[in-house]
Design a protein around this motif. Structure first.
Motif, PDB file in Angstrom:
ATOM      1  N   GLY A 162      -7.476 -10.055 -11.717  1.00 33.73           N
ATOM      2  CA  GLY A 162      -8.923 -10.757 -11.660  1.00 33.73           C
ATOM      3  C   GLY A 162      -8.939 -11.477 -10.244  1.00 33.73           C
ATOM      4  N   ASN A 163      -9.998 -12.222 -10.222  1.00 29.37           N
ATOM      5  CA  ASN A 163     -10.643 -12.686  -9.105  1.00 29.37           C
ATOM      6  C   ASN A 163      -9.425 -13.775  -8.778  1.00 29.37           C
ATOM      7  N   HIS A 164      -9.114 -14.740  -9.767  1.00 36.07           N
ATOM      8  CA  HIS A 164      -8.096 -15.683  -9.673  1.00 36.07           C
ATOM      9  C   HIS A 164      -6.910 -14.931  -8.907  1.00 36.07           C
ATOM     10  N   ASP A 165      -6.364 -14.051  -9.380  1.00 33.46           N
ATOM     11  CA  ASP A 165      -5.009 -13.321  -8.758  1.00 33.46           C
ATOM     12  C   ASP A 165      -5.443 -12.987  -7.379  1.00 33.46           C
ATOM     13  N   TRP A 166      -6.398 -12.794  -6.975  1.00 33.22           N
ATOM     14  CA  TRP A 166      -6.630 -12.421  -5.437  1.00 33.22           C
ATOM     15  C   TRP A 166      -6.721 -13.707  -4.568  1.00 33.22           C
ATOM     16  N   TYR A 167      -6.677 -15.050  -5.163  1.00 32.60           N
ATOM     17  CA  TYR A 167      -6.767 -16.126  -4.493  1.00 32.60           C
ATOM     18  C   TYR A 167      -5.741 -16.578  -3.521  1.00 32.60           C
ATOM     19  N   ASP A 168      -4.600 -15.827  -3.682  1.00 30.84           N
ATOM     20  CA  ASP A 168      -3.595 -16.083  -2.801  1.00 30.84           C
ATOM     21  C   ASP A 168      -3.247 -14.562  -2.196  1.00 30.84           C
ATOM     22  N   GLY A 169      -4.414 -13.750  -2.206  1.00 29.59           N
ATOM     23  CA  GLY A 169      -4.269 -12.389  -1.176  1.00 29.59           C
ATOM     24  C   GLY A 169      -3.542 -11.391  -2.189  1.00 29.59           C
ATOM     25  N   LEU A 170      -3.341 -11.475  -3.518  1.00 27.07           N
ATOM     26  CA  LEU A 170      -2.738 -10.605  -4.442  1.00 27.07           C
ATOM     27  C   LEU A 170      -1.168 -10.606  -4.186  1.00 27.07           C
ATOM     28  N   ARG A 171      -0.586 -11.690  -3.407  1.00 34.33           N
ATOM     29  CA  ARG A 171       0.774 -11.386  -3.261  1.00 34.33           C
ATOM     30  C   ARG A 171       1.857 -11.867  -4.370  1.00 34.33           C
ATOM     31  N   GLY A 172       1.470 -12.704  -5.313  1.00 37.42           N
ATOM     32  CA  GLY A 172       2.215 -12.958  -6.363  1.00 37.42           C
ATOM     33  C   GLY A 172       2.083 -11.899  -7.246  1.00 37.42           C
ATOM     34  N   PHE A 173       0.916 -11.503  -7.400  1.00 40.37           N
ATOM     35  CA  PHE A 173       0.551 -10.041  -8.330  1.00 40.37           C
ATOM     36  C   PHE A 173       1.365  -9.057  -8.045  1.00 40.37           C
ATOM     37  N   LEU A 174       1.478  -8.602  -6.538  1.00 47.72           N
ATOM     38  CA  LEU A 174       2.168  -7.441  -6.008  1.00 47.72           C
ATOM     39  C   LEU A 174       3.643  -7.682  -6.326  1.00 47.72           C
ATOM     40  N   ASN A 175       4.043  -8.825  -6.290  1.00 41.93           N
ATOM     41  CA  ASN A 175       5.451  -9.024  -6.099  1.00 41.93           C
ATOM     42  C   ASN A 175       6.038  -8.816  -7.857  1.00 41.93           C
ATOM     43  N   VAL A 176       5.294  -9.472  -8.860  1.00 37.58           N
ATOM     44  CA  VAL A 176       5.592  -9.320 -10.148  1.00 37.58           C
ATOM     45  C   VAL A 176       5.271  -8.125 -10.888  1.00 37.58           C
ATOM     46  N   PHE A 177       4.336  -7.398 -10.469  1.00 37.18           N
ATOM     47  CA  PHE A 177       3.877  -6.216 -11.215  1.00 37.18           C
ATOM     48  C   PHE A 177       4.275  -4.966 -10.549  1.00 37.18           C
ATOM     49  N   CYS A 178       4.323  -4.811  -9.089  1.00 38.45           N
ATOM     50  CA  CYS A 178       4.687  -3.910  -8.309  1.00 38.45           C
ATOM     51  C   CYS A 178       5.790  -3.911  -7.519  1.00 38.45           C
ATOM     52  N   ASP A 179       6.558  -4.984  -7.679  1.00 40.29           N
ATOM     53  CA  ASP A 179       7.840  -5.063  -6.990  1.00 40.29           C
ATOM     54  C   ASP A 179       7.578  -4.904  -5.430  1.00 40.29           C
ATOM     55  N   LEU A 180       6.474  -5.710  -4.826  1.00 37.91           N
ATOM     56  CA  LEU A 180       6.292  -5.360  -3.369  1.00 37.91           C
ATOM     57  C   LEU A 180       5.948  -6.710  -2.976  1.00 37.91           C
ATOM     58  N   ASP A 181       6.421  -7.004  -1.614  1.00 38.56           N
ATOM     59  CA  ASP A 181       6.122  -8.112  -1.099  1.00 38.56           C
ATOM     60  C   ASP A 181       5.495  -7.924   0.574  1.00 38.56           C
ATOM     61  N   MET A 182       4.549  -8.256   0.839  1.00 37.14           N
ATOM     62  CA  MET A 182       3.677  -8.154   2.027  1.00 37.14           C
ATOM     63  C   MET A 182       3.068  -9.173   2.494  1.00 37.14           C
ATOM     64  N   ASP A 183       2.826  -9.074   3.731  1.00 41.75           N
ATOM     65  CA  ASP A 183       1.999 -10.137   4.420  1.00 41.75           C
ATOM     66  C   ASP A 183       0.531  -9.856   3.914  1.00 41.75           C
ATOM     67  N   CYS A 184      -0.233 -10.866   2.956  1.00 42.69           N
ATOM     68  CA  CYS A 184      -1.594 -10.933   2.447  1.00 42.69           C
ATOM     69  C   CYS A 184      -2.324 -11.805   3.094  1.00 42.69           C
ATOM     70  N   THR A 185      -2.455 -11.873   4.288  1.00 46.84           N
ATOM     71  CA  THR A 185      -3.298 -12.587   5.282  1.00 46.84           C
ATOM     72  C   THR A 185      -4.506 -11.579   5.739  1.00 46.84           C
ATOM     73  N   PRO A 186      -5.749 -12.061   5.102  1.00 43.70           N
ATOM     74  CA  PRO A 186      -6.767 -11.034   5.506  1.00 43.70           C
ATOM     75  C   PRO A 186      -7.186 -11.489   7.101  1.00 43.70           C
ATOM     76  N   SER A 187      -8.166 -10.573   7.472  1.00 44.64           N
ATOM     77  CA  SER A 187      -8.828 -10.736   8.855  1.00 44.64           C
ATOM     78  C   SER A 187     -10.246 -10.494   8.433  1.00 44.64           C
ATOM     79  N   TRP A 188     -10.989 -11.334   9.493  1.00 42.89           N
ATOM     80  CA  TRP A 188     -12.377 -11.491   9.599  1.00 42.89           C
ATOM     81  C   TRP A 188     -12.939 -11.034  11.114  1.00 42.89           C
ATOM     82  N   ASN A 189     -14.226 -10.535  10.923  1.00 46.89           N
ATOM     83  CA  ASN A 189     -14.881 -10.295  12.344  1.00 46.89           C
ATOM     84  C   ASN A 189     -16.133 -11.358  12.370  1.00 46.89           C
ATOM     85  N   GLY A 190     -16.526 -11.520  13.403  1.00 51.19           N
ATOM     86  CA  GLY A 190     -17.762 -12.260  13.550  1.00 51.19           C
ATOM     87  C   GLY A 190     -17.566 -13.608  14.340  1.00 51.19           C
ATOM     88  N   PRO A 191     -18.725 -14.129  14.650  1.00 52.06           N
ATOM     89  CA  PRO A 191     -18.642 -15.331  15.393  1.00 52.06           C
ATOM     90  C   PRO A 191     -17.928 -16.625  14.581  1.00 52.06           C
TER      91      PRO A 191
END
Length: 504
Positions: A162-191
């Protein structure tokens, strides 16, 4: 397809106030399951709101879920995830539990556990639909808000974020349910990308050794272990395909997930959608856009795809809309009562998407108004104004909306002027859609983040719920079980709604 009434074995809220949990014969045992250090979860705490600030960042600078999800899916595919992210089960007949919005970690979550284990002890797996962990999905919160409460569930547990699981970039969810750890830092464009990067709350630390120990301590049995292929997935059986989608922070899915969804949705096999955002809620449609065009609901309604139901979390109550689509009936269900604060049902107007007589919700509108009245009475220190008994609240709902109550009181008591005022202030709509001046002021129009703090409590009745789904070769039977928090209902919880879908 047809609907059936709930079993009369145990009285539910449609039958009596006792069935709703207003009078508990004995306290629940769920407190024994809770850790001693647990603290009541509250959105009143500024720290909790600040931890959830990624919601605001996503609304101002764009939902980063698409880019992060594509990165995760690529890593999972490279690691050898199954084709089409599909898990196969050979069972032609099986059962599973479904519930949404679970992880507050306080009494309202743990109250669900005893009835869930009682009803679901013989089921094959469990699905969490949205918001596994509040407020931000960090891995460090999973012990007390996921592993500990569901340690006794014998089967595997799958989830859609859900949206709250995404508030850490989904890192916790991916670790627990998919057994995957990765850099969950997003990037943005614009001024102002620098400001988005500065404000975005980064994911919490992940200790893989500690996580492995926690998993082994609480859910270490082979039958409990499961690794799902991605944050979106399908479970394919000979009789029914269950498809779970990831709707990110703001709802909607990216084009890559959209292509996947169209692919796994094709064909004559009956299908059930599980989504983090419901497609119909509060008598309003939310079709969930797909990047590049089309909507999730377009796919669900396409007769070539043979969907029979769509179940979503995110909204913390139970609602059901049996919608006629051509010569079929699609069951649109909200199932978000798994543990978080309750979203009001008394603000739902007389339904127009389906006939009011076909609509179901839990809690009943009158029970919702009575409970909210108690909460606002306590918060405002004006219980003499806001406190309505369930009977008074039910009468006020009937008077203001014209809806015949599901639980009737036949003593002919008149609706008091005070009850009418409280109903207006707390957002009960007048008629079908007409809104008077009083209704423009109150709870309905205040953002949920600020009114949710007054919509949480730690004593029965809790008005939580979960679903049990039983699949045979010819039908899918769905039962909504109520969670009151009363000891009388823990081993034999009331059935609030029950319906059967033909799979033939």
């Amino acid at each position: 397809m047809h609907a059936e009434g709930p079993s009369p074995k145990v009285e539910n809220s449609r039958m009596s106030e006792a069935g709703a949990g207003w009078a508990c014969g004995r306290p629940g045992t769920f407190l024994r399951l809770m850790p001693e250090h647990v603290r009541a979860f509250s959105w009143r705490r500024p720290a909790v709101l600040w931890r959830s600030r990624n919601d605001v960042v996503a609304r101002l600078w764009g939902d980063p879920a698409g880019q992060l999800r594509r990165r995760a899916v690529a890593a999972l595919a490279e690691r050898g995830a199954p084709a089409s992210f599909t898990m196969h089960r050979p069972d032609r007949e099986f059962s599973f539990i479904l519930m949404g919005d679970t992880g507050e970690g306080d009494r309202s979550q743990y109250a669900v556990v005893p009835p869930l284990l009682s009803v679901g002890s013989d089921t094959d797996f469990l699905v969490v639909a949205s918001d596994v962990i509040y407020p931000t999905g960090d891995t460090g919160d999973y012990e007390d808000k996921f592993f500990r409460p569901y340690a006794g569930y014998p089967g595997p547990i799958y989830a859609v974020p859900g949206n709250h699981d995404w508030y850490d970039g989904l890192r916790g969810f991916l670790n627990v349910f998919c057994d995957l750890d990765m850099d969950c830092t997003p990037s943005w464009n614009g001024p102002f990308a620098w400001l988005a990067r500065r404000l975005w709350r980064k994911s919490g630390a992940v200790d893989p050794v500690a996580l492995a120990e926690i998993r082994a301590r609480y859910r270490g049995a082979p039958s409990q272990r499961a690794v799902q292929p991605a944050p979106y997935w399908a479970i394919d059986t000979p009789t029914l395909r269950i498809i779970g989608i990831d709707t990110g922070i703001r709802g909607g899915i990216d084009d890559e997930q959209g292509r996947w969804l169209r692919g796994v949705s094709a064909g004559p096999k009956p299908k059930l959608l599980v989504t983090g955002k419901p497609l119909i809620v509060d008598d309003m449609r939310h079709p969930d856009p797909i990047e590049g065009g089309g909507t999730v609901d377009d796919i669900v309604r396409d007769p070539a795809n043979h969907y029979v139901a769509a179940i979503g979390g995110d909204i913390h109550n139970y609602e059901r809309y049996p919608v006629k689509v051509g010569d079929r009936t699609l069951q649109y269900v909200v199932s978000g009562g798994g543990g978080a604060f309750m979203h009001a049902t008394h603000i739902i107007p007389k339904t127009t998407i389906v006939d009011e007589s076909d609509f179901r919700c839990y809690p009943l509108r009158g029970d919702s108004l009575s409970r909210y009245g108690q909460l606002y009475g306590r918060w405002s220190r004006m219980p003499w104004l806001f406190n309505l008994t369930p009977k008074e609240a039910t009468a006020a709902i009937e008077k203001r909306t014209g809806i015949q109550p599901a639980r009737k009181y036949d003593d002919g008591t008149a609706v008091s002027f005070r009850a009418r005022i409280v109903a207006a202030i707390l957002g009960v709509p007048r008629g079908k859609r007409r809104m008077g001046r009083l209704q423009r002021l109150p709870v309905k129009r205040i953002p949920q983040r600020f009114r949710s703090e007054m919509a949480d409590w730690d004593t029965p009745p809790f008005f939580k719920s979960f679903l049990r789904l039983d699949v045979t070769e010819t039908e899918l039977r769905v039962r909504c079980y109520a969670v009151t928090g009363c000891g009388d209902h823990e081993t034999d919880p009331p059935i609030e709604d029950e319906f059967v879908i033909s799979l033939v």
